[in-house]
Design a protein around this motif. Structure first.
Motif, PDB file in Angstrom:
ATOM      1  N   SER A 193     123.111  15.170  46.072  1.00 42.31           N
ATOM      2  CA  SER A 193     122.417  16.461  46.069  1.00 42.31           C
ATOM      3  C   SER A 193     120.986  16.358  46.612  1.00 42.31           C
ATOM      4  O   SER A 193     120.334  17.382  46.840  1.00 42.31           O
ATOM      5  CB  SER A 193     122.377  17.039  44.645  1.00 42.31           C
ATOM      6  N   ASN A 194     120.504  15.139  46.828  1.00 37.00           N
ATOM      7  CA  ASN A 194     119.144  14.953  47.331  1.00 37.00           C
ATOM      8  C   ASN A 194     119.119  15.121  48.843  1.00 37.00           C
ATOM      9  O   ASN A 194     119.856  14.448  49.569  1.00 37.00           O
ATOM     10  CB  ASN A 194     118.621  13.565  46.942  1.00 37.00           C
ATOM     11  N   HIS A 195     118.252  16.008  49.321  1.00 35.62           N
ATOM     12  CA  HIS A 195     118.218  16.307  50.750  1.00 35.62           C
ATOM     13  C   HIS A 195     117.767  15.117  51.599  1.00 35.62           C
ATOM     14  O   HIS A 195     117.998  15.086  52.807  1.00 35.62           O
ATOM     15  CB  HIS A 195     117.302  17.512  51.015  1.00 35.62           C
ATOM     16  N   LEU A 196     117.131  14.118  50.972  1.00 36.51           N
ATOM     17  CA  LEU A 196     116.663  12.956  51.722  1.00 36.51           C
ATOM     18  C   LEU A 196     117.765  11.937  52.003  1.00 36.51           C
ATOM     19  O   LEU A 196     117.575  11.024  52.802  1.00 36.51           O
ATOM     20  CB  LEU A 196     115.517  12.280  50.970  1.00 36.51           C
ATOM     21  N   LEU A 197     118.937  12.114  51.352  1.00 36.46           N
ATOM     22  CA  LEU A 197     120.016  11.165  51.580  1.00 36.46           C
ATOM     23  C   LEU A 197     120.513  11.240  53.025  1.00 36.46           C
ATOM     24  O   LEU A 197     120.932  10.228  53.601  1.00 36.46           O
ATOM     25  CB  LEU A 197     121.162  11.421  50.602  1.00 36.46           C
ATOM     26  N   GLY A 198     120.456  12.427  53.616  1.00 38.62           N
ATOM     27  CA  GLY A 198     120.863  12.572  55.010  1.00 38.62           C
ATOM     28  C   GLY A 198     119.994  11.740  55.941  1.00 38.62           C
ATOM     29  O   GLY A 198     120.479  11.195  56.940  1.00 38.62           O
ATOM     30  N   LEU A 199     118.697  11.622  55.614  1.00 42.25           N
ATOM     31  CA  LEU A 199     117.787  10.811  56.419  1.00 42.25           C
ATOM     32  C   LEU A 199     118.154   9.339  56.319  1.00 42.25           C
ATOM     33  O   LEU A 199     118.100   8.600  57.314  1.00 42.25           O
ATOM     34  CB  LEU A 199     116.343  11.034  55.959  1.00 42.25           C
ATOM     35  N   ASP A 204     112.381  20.544  55.563  1.00 43.91           N
ATOM     36  CA  ASP A 204     112.587  19.359  54.727  1.00 43.91           C
ATOM     37  C   ASP A 204     111.686  19.318  53.495  1.00 43.91           C
ATOM     38  O   ASP A 204     111.643  18.305  52.784  1.00 43.91           O
ATOM     39  CB  ASP A 204     112.368  18.096  55.560  1.00 43.91           C
ATOM     40  N   ARG A 205     110.939  20.379  53.293  1.00 46.12           N
ATOM     41  CA  ARG A 205     110.164  20.573  52.062  1.00 46.12           C
ATOM     42  C   ARG A 205     109.087  19.498  51.850  1.00 46.12           C
ATOM     43  O   ARG A 205     109.043  18.817  50.836  1.00 46.12           O
ATOM     44  CB  ARG A 205     111.080  20.646  50.835  1.00 46.12           C
ATOM     45  N   PHE A 206     108.218  19.328  52.854  1.00 45.31           N
ATOM     46  CA  PHE A 206     107.024  18.503  52.667  1.00 45.31           C
ATOM     47  C   PHE A 206     105.831  19.232  53.261  1.00 45.31           C
ATOM     48  O   PHE A 206     105.992  20.173  54.050  1.00 45.31           O
ATOM     49  CB  PHE A 206     107.190  17.099  53.274  1.00 45.31           C
ATOM     50  N   VAL A 207     104.636  18.832  52.852  1.00 48.38           N
ATOM     51  CA  VAL A 207     103.412  19.488  53.313  1.00 48.38           C
ATOM     52  C   VAL A 207     103.002  18.876  54.649  1.00 48.38           C
ATOM     53  O   VAL A 207     102.743  17.670  54.729  1.00 48.38           O
ATOM     54  CB  VAL A 207     102.279  19.336  52.284  1.00 48.38           C
ATOM     55  N   PRO A 208     102.921  19.665  55.722  1.00 41.49           N
ATOM     56  CA  PRO A 208     102.583  19.107  57.029  1.00 41.49           C
ATOM     57  C   PRO A 208     101.098  18.800  57.170  1.00 41.49           C
ATOM     58  O   PRO A 208     100.256  19.448  56.562  1.00 41.49           O
ATOM     59  CB  PRO A 208     103.003  20.219  57.998  1.00 41.49           C
ATOM     60  N   ARG A 209     100.795  17.822  57.990  1.00 43.08           N
ATOM     61  CA  ARG A 209      99.402  17.539  58.340  1.00 43.08           C
ATOM     62  C   ARG A 209      98.969  18.494  59.448  1.00 43.08           C
ATOM     63  O   ARG A 209      99.796  18.936  60.253  1.00 43.08           O
ATOM     64  CB  ARG A 209      99.255  16.090  58.808  1.00 43.08           C
ATOM     65  N   PRO A 210      97.681  18.798  59.522  1.00 40.22           N
ATOM     66  CA  PRO A 210      97.206  19.702  60.582  1.00 40.22           C
ATOM     67  C   PRO A 210      97.235  19.029  61.950  1.00 40.22           C
ATOM     68  O   PRO A 210      97.260  17.796  62.055  1.00 40.22           O
ATOM     69  CB  PRO A 210      95.775  20.018  60.145  1.00 40.22           C
ATOM     70  N   LEU A 211      97.203  19.833  62.978  1.00 38.22           N
ATOM     71  CA  LEU A 211      97.181  19.315  64.345  1.00 38.22           C
ATOM     72  C   LEU A 211      96.000  18.380  64.556  1.00 38.22           C
ATOM     73  O   LEU A 211      96.120  17.359  65.252  1.00 38.22           O
ATOM     74  CB  LEU A 211      97.121  20.483  65.332  1.00 38.22           C
ATOM     75  N   SER A 212      94.862  18.705  63.955  1.00 38.61           N
ATOM     76  CA  SER A 212      93.659  17.888  64.131  1.00 38.61           C
ATOM     77  C   SER A 212      93.879  16.443  63.678  1.00 38.61           C
ATOM     78  O   SER A 212      93.261  15.516  64.208  1.00 38.61           O
ATOM     79  CB  SER A 212      92.482  18.506  63.376  1.00 38.61           C
ATOM     80  N   TYR A 213      94.745  16.241  62.687  1.00 32.97           N
ATOM     81  CA  TYR A 213      95.033  14.889  62.211  1.00 32.97           C
ATOM     82  C   TYR A 213      95.652  14.051  63.324  1.00 32.97           C
ATOM     83  O   TYR A 213      95.246  12.905  63.563  1.00 32.97           O
ATOM     84  CB  TYR A 213      95.977  14.943  61.010  1.00 32.97           C
ATOM     85  N   PHE A 214      96.619  14.613  64.032  1.00 34.14           N
ATOM     86  CA  PHE A 214      97.306  13.872  65.096  1.00 34.14           C
ATOM     87  C   PHE A 214      96.407  13.708  66.317  1.00 34.14           C
ATOM     88  O   PHE A 214      96.482  12.680  66.997  1.00 34.14           O
ATOM     89  CB  PHE A 214      98.607  14.589  65.456  1.00 34.14           C
ATOM     90  N   GLN A 215      95.572  14.697  66.574  1.00 35.10           N
ATOM     91  CA  GLN A 215      94.617  14.558  67.679  1.00 35.10           C
ATOM     92  C   GLN A 215      93.613  13.447  67.390  1.00 35.10           C
ATOM     93  O   GLN A 215      93.265  12.664  68.275  1.00 35.10           O
ATOM     94  CB  GLN A 215      93.903  15.892  67.910  1.00 35.10           C
ATOM     95  N   ARG A 216      93.166  13.376  66.136  1.00 36.51           N
ATOM     96  CA  ARG A 216      92.226  12.319  65.740  1.00 36.51           C
ATOM     97  C   ARG A 216      92.922  10.950  65.804  1.00 36.51           C
ATOM     98  O   ARG A 216      92.340   9.957  66.257  1.00 36.51           O
ATOM     99  CB  ARG A 216      91.725  12.610  64.327  1.00 36.51           C
TER     100      ARG A 216
END
Length: 373
Positions: free
Chosen positions: A330-336, A233-245
């Protein structure tokens, strides 16, 4: 009425929140622990009788090389936004933050402007003349919101405009999708789902998809498919440590504040999602799904389980968070947006985020830096 503003303890802040049906999960004390690059402080507004009348979590982000800070109150503060003397609430906040060496203040008033029900969203998507949701006829309007916005402008506040073509701002989303639960049975909520959603939930059940509630040790499984989702979906993921925190901080404050759900099929996790709760407001926070075996509809299954659990725990609203403002095919976010609209809820426009430059030169420099990003 004039207010005295000062720092308050975590206990005072939590006691204030407990008396309210809906407060953003970004306005609870533990949220500051989720953001280690920011310094957090709880603020309280006290009336003439010494009663705590408002509260806010402010996050301070330092400018590199300078002892000056951006002060940010995400989706807050929690004050009486309908008050005729709104300046009496915000003026002491600005004075306090200036004394804390803030060069700019950003806040997100939790004030609704317009709502579009699911049918209105569906019509807007189908209308070639409607380029953005804001161009489509809303189902309901909140006249007070426009008055609040005008008063903020007169005070010197500036609304942060979205950056990028998808309508998302650099901070928190201005447009979200919510399913009202108050006064509705679970059967009524199920009937409110569109035909495709109901069919997909049944298909997942027949295929043997099992949705279970996970724990801290399941966060790596969530994160693995979250990273896959980010790439797709072309976004920058947060690290695992973020969700653990996040898990550690939020659940230490309130064991029911955060939950993790995983959709299993044939021994494999196909989808996972986190759910946050404050009062009677429940958020679908982060979601992830693999591209494998999508035909068994794990995303619909996991959402319905979360909605069912939220309803059982007395939720008044189920919040699916941000949606795009653009209706461009044409925007991929429209499906969301289509996926969320299938819940039968409503698109909601908030007043957006607002800035107050306490030091115009540094505020402008920050704006130029954010624009280059």
């Amino acid at each position: 009425m004039s207010f005295r503003l000062k720092r308050i303890t975590r206990e005072e802040h939590l006691a204030f929140i407990r008396d309210r049906p809906s407060v953003s999960h970004m306005q609870v004390p533990s949220w500051g622990e989720v953001k280690p690059d920011w310094r957090a402080e709880s603020l309280g507004w006290f009336d003439g009788n010494g009663g705590l009348a408002g509260a806010g979590l402010v996050l301070f982000r330092p400018l590199p090389g300078l002892r000056r800070y951006l002060a940010y109150l995400p989706e807050g503060p929690v004050i009486d936004w309908d008050a005729a003397d709104l300046e009496q609430w915000l003026k002491p906040m600005l004075e306090h933050l200036k004394g804390r060496r803030a060069f700019s203040v950003k806040m997100g008033p939790p004030v609704v402007v317009r709502r579009w029900d699911a049918e209105a969203v569906k019509r807007a998507i189908a209308d070639p003349a409607a380029g953005r949701l804001r161009d489509a006829e809303a189902t309901t309007h909140e006249p007070r919101a426009l008055d609040i916005g005008e008063r903020l402008r007169r005070m010197g506040w500036q609304r942060t405009e979205p950056v990028g073509e998808d309508g998302f701002a650099a901070g928190q989303p201005r447009y979200v999708f919510q399913v009202p639960f108050a006064g509705r049975s679970l059967e009524e909520i199920h009937q409110g789902l569109n035909q495709q959603w109901r069919r997909n939930i049944k298909k997942a059940e027949k295929a043997g998809v099992k949705v279970v509630e996970g724990g801290y040790d399941d966060l790596p499984a969530f994160h693995e498919i979250y990273v896959e989702t980010a790439e797709r979906d072309r976004f920058v993921p947060r690290p695992l440590s973020y969700f653990q925190r996040m898990w550690t901080a939020l659940k230490a404050e309130d064991d029911g504040r955060m939950r993790l759900y995983l959709a299993h099929h044939d021994g494999e996790v196909l989808a996972a999602a986190t759910m946050l709760t404050v009062g009677r407001h429940v958020w679908y926070s982060y979601g992830a799904s693999t591209g494998r075996n999508r035909e068994v509809q794990p995303n619909n299954a996991i959402q319905w389980r979360m909605m069912s659990d939220a309803h059982a725990r007395g939720a008044g609203v189920y919040d699916l968070r941000g949606i795009t403002d653009t209706l461009d095919e044409s925007n991929h976010l429209l499906g969301l947006l289509r996926f969320k609209a299938g819940t039968g809820g409503e698109a909601v426009e908030y007043l957006g985020e607002w800035d107050f430059p306490l030091n115009r030169l540094l505020h402008k420099a920050l704006g130029l830096y954010m624009a280059r990003r």
